[in-house]
Design an enzyme around this catalytic site. Structure first.
Site, short mmCIF file in Angstrom:
data_model
loop_
_atom_site.label_atom_id
_atom_site.label_comp_id
_atom_site.label_asym_id
_atom_site.label_seq_id
_atom_site.Cartn_x
_atom_site.Cartn_y
_atom_site.Cartn_z
N SER A 176 -34.06 17.36 81.68
CA SER A 176 -35.10 17.15 80.67
C SER A 176 -34.67 16.04 79.74
CB SER A 176 -35.30 18.44 79.89
OG SER A 176 -34.18 18.65 79.04
N LYS A 177 -35.48 15.82 78.73
CA LYS A 177 -35.21 14.72 77.80
C LYS A 177 -33.82 14.83 77.15
CE LYS A 177 -39.94 14.69 76.33
NZ LYS A 177 -40.26 15.76 77.19
N ARG A 178 -33.36 16.04 77.02
CA ARG A 178 -32.04 16.21 76.41
C ARG A 178 -30.95 15.44 77.16
NH1 ARG A 178 -32.22 21.22 77.82
NH2 ARG A 178 -30.02 21.30 78.33
#
Length: 478
Positions: A240-242
């Site tokens: 994910s964006k993390r």
RNA sequence: GGCCCCAUCGUCUAGUGGCCUAGGACAUUGCCCUCUCACGGCGAAAACCCGGGUUCGAACCCCGGUGGGGUCACCA
């Protein structure tokens, strides 16, 4: 936004279609009116095109199985739902959202799995249901899942996967808004569009028995299924964006070439023999074997992507790289458009010199920077390190005048001059090379100095060197 | 928690019962090349999750455990 996991799945579909001479269909699953927007569809198509995945059928490619947007097919689903209702394979459910939630909570509290089986509605008299509908009562249409037996997914990657029907609830096929749910629309379309193969993320594996049940109830032939594993981040959680870049567009922004992402993603979990790993899309397709795709989730390794990107960058011609670099250089203000225009071949030569040294296109402006402009900022600490030495202070001015006096400004002339002086002074050439590099580029690392100076030009070389001498003198008088 | 999937170096993987003293790539690291940095070349370190079987023989087959992941919506 097209997620890397999503592109990889699309990519596997593309590879399989190209390998087998099949048809790659792009279908827009936008039954959730609230969520899908025109912009998201455009973005999806843009991402797919960017990485080089062209579809044979779908929006803007037409075909015999359209329309390819589910929102344009609602009547078809309604008709199919009616068929199921008439056969007794589905029923009207009048339970309210609150009632269903209460049932779920109760089941959870008792430690039972929350599997809804229709209660009083599953076998309600159709006339009674009709009356209720006419009275305006809201309802959904649910599939009447068999209470016994099992449904087997013959997965191309994993083999048979068996689900007990008692573990499958009576799932909704038509929402109270008279629009289909994903499972229903997908199953219906797979049949209607004559899909031979459904290759998708393994987060769909548990949906597949439901879709198979629908196919069976509708007497439609079953497509072959293959569920490819997810792409995980370095912490083994779903990417994910993390984890940094997660969408195709972000990779583009971070200097990744489409062919590099394509190649890397295809390698990820596809089970290619690892003798070589740089392949064109078509070569990849030729070697692709769906049954060799690994069943276990793959961790996305940005370092390896970067490495492959570097390989592809080096394969591009200097002309292409110059073209790629031009807008970046203008945007990051290292050089004006006019100056670039005035001497286009110079940028090509610069790129040729630098391409071994960059692994993402975003590295380019920084590494090209010192070839343009007149003024350089010297880091005082580093300057002192380079020019504080006695040998440099004594001989640097002489070096400059020799360079100035050179009859021609070529690599060999420059090299001879520098090596000549250091030989006379019985000192290694690097004792002149390093400070000269620092004086002319403002940094301690660069491409080979002689090539660099030639591309920099005699004017800039002398100008910057003389400035360094002034700094040096100021340093020694302090 | 129920159901389902998965399990080889840090990461991606090769391996399909003897070719395994487990191969490659990225990352790490040593050396070479060399004006620095890259590129390139040659090396090094680094893995079969655990426990039971089956077999003359298991990384490969079976069972159990453990671990990781997915999924449990009128979302897709």
């Amino acid at each position: 936004m097209l997620h890397v996991g999503g592109v990889r799945t699309a990519l596997f579909n593309w590879l399989y279609a190209r390998k087998t001479g099949g048809v790659f269909v792009l279908r827009i699953e936008d039954t959730d009116l609230a969520r899908s927007t025109e912009e998201s569809v455009e973005q999806l198509k843009r991402s797919l095109r960017w990485i080089g995945l062209d579809w044979d059928e779908g929006p803007e490619a037409v075909g015999d199985h359209g329309p390819y947007r589910q929102t344009e097919r609602f009547d078809l689903y309604r008709e199919a739902a009616k068929k199921l209702l008439d056969k007794g394979s589905a029923y009207h459910d009048f339970a309210t959202a609150e009632e269903l939630a209460a049932l779920r909570d109760a089941a959870r509290a008792e430690g039972r799995p929350p599997i809804y089986t229709g209660g009083e509605y599953r076998d309600m008299d159709p006339n009674e249901a009709k009356k209720r509908i006419e009275a305006g009562e809201p309802y959904t249409v649910r599939f009447k899942t068999p209470r016994e037996g099992q449904t087997v997914v013959e997965d191309l990657i994993r083999g048979p996967v068996t689900f007990e029907n008692v573990n499958i609830e009576d799932f909704v096929i038509m929402k109270s808004t008279d629009t289909p749910t994903y499972n229903f629309a997908a199953a219906y379309d797979d049949a209607a569009m004559e899909m031979s193969h459904v290759i998708r993320g393994d987060d769909h594996l548990s949906n597949t028995p439901r879709q198979i049940l629908i196919h069976q109830a509708l007497d439609y032939p079953l497509p072959a299924f293959a569920h490819v594993p997810q792409v995980l981040g370095s912490d083994k959680k779903k990417l994910s964006k993390r984890h940094g870049a997660a969408s195709v567009e972000e990779f583009a922004d971070q200097g990744i070439l489409p062919e590099a992402l394509f190649n890397y993603l295809a390698l990820l979990g596809a089970g290619y023999a690892p003798d070589e790993e740089i392949f064109t899309p078509l070569e990849l397709a030729e070697r692709f074997r769906i049954e060799k795709v690994s069943g276990n989730p793959a961790v996305f390794d940005e370092k390896k992507l970067t490495s492959i990107n570097g390989l592809y960058l080096r394969r591009r011609s200097p002309e292409e790289l110059a073209k790629l670099a031009t807008p970046m250089l203008i945007e990051s203000d290292v050089v004006s458009e006019q100056e670039l225009l005035d001497d286009a071949p110079r940028l090509v030569r610069i790129m040729d010199l630098l391409k071994e040294r960059v692994s993402r296109t975003t590295d380019i402006p920084d590494s090209v920077g010192y070839f343009y402009g007149d003024e350089l900022e010297y880091d005082p600490e580093e300057f002192e390190k380079q020019f504080g030495k006695e040998f440099v202070q004594e001989n640097f001015p002489e070096l400059i005048s020799r360079l100035e006096a050179l009859p021609e400004w070529t690599e060999s002339a420059v090299e001879e001059s520098i090596r000549g002086l250091s030989a006379e002074k019985e000192k290694g050439a690097k004792h002149l090379i390093h400070p000269l590099r620092f004086a002319t580029t403002g940094r301690t690392v660069s491409a080979g100095l002689f090539e660099t100076l030639v591309l920099l030009g005699r004017g800039r070389t002398l100008l910057r060197s003389e400035r360094a001498v002034q700094e040096m003198k100021r340093l020694s008088t302090e």
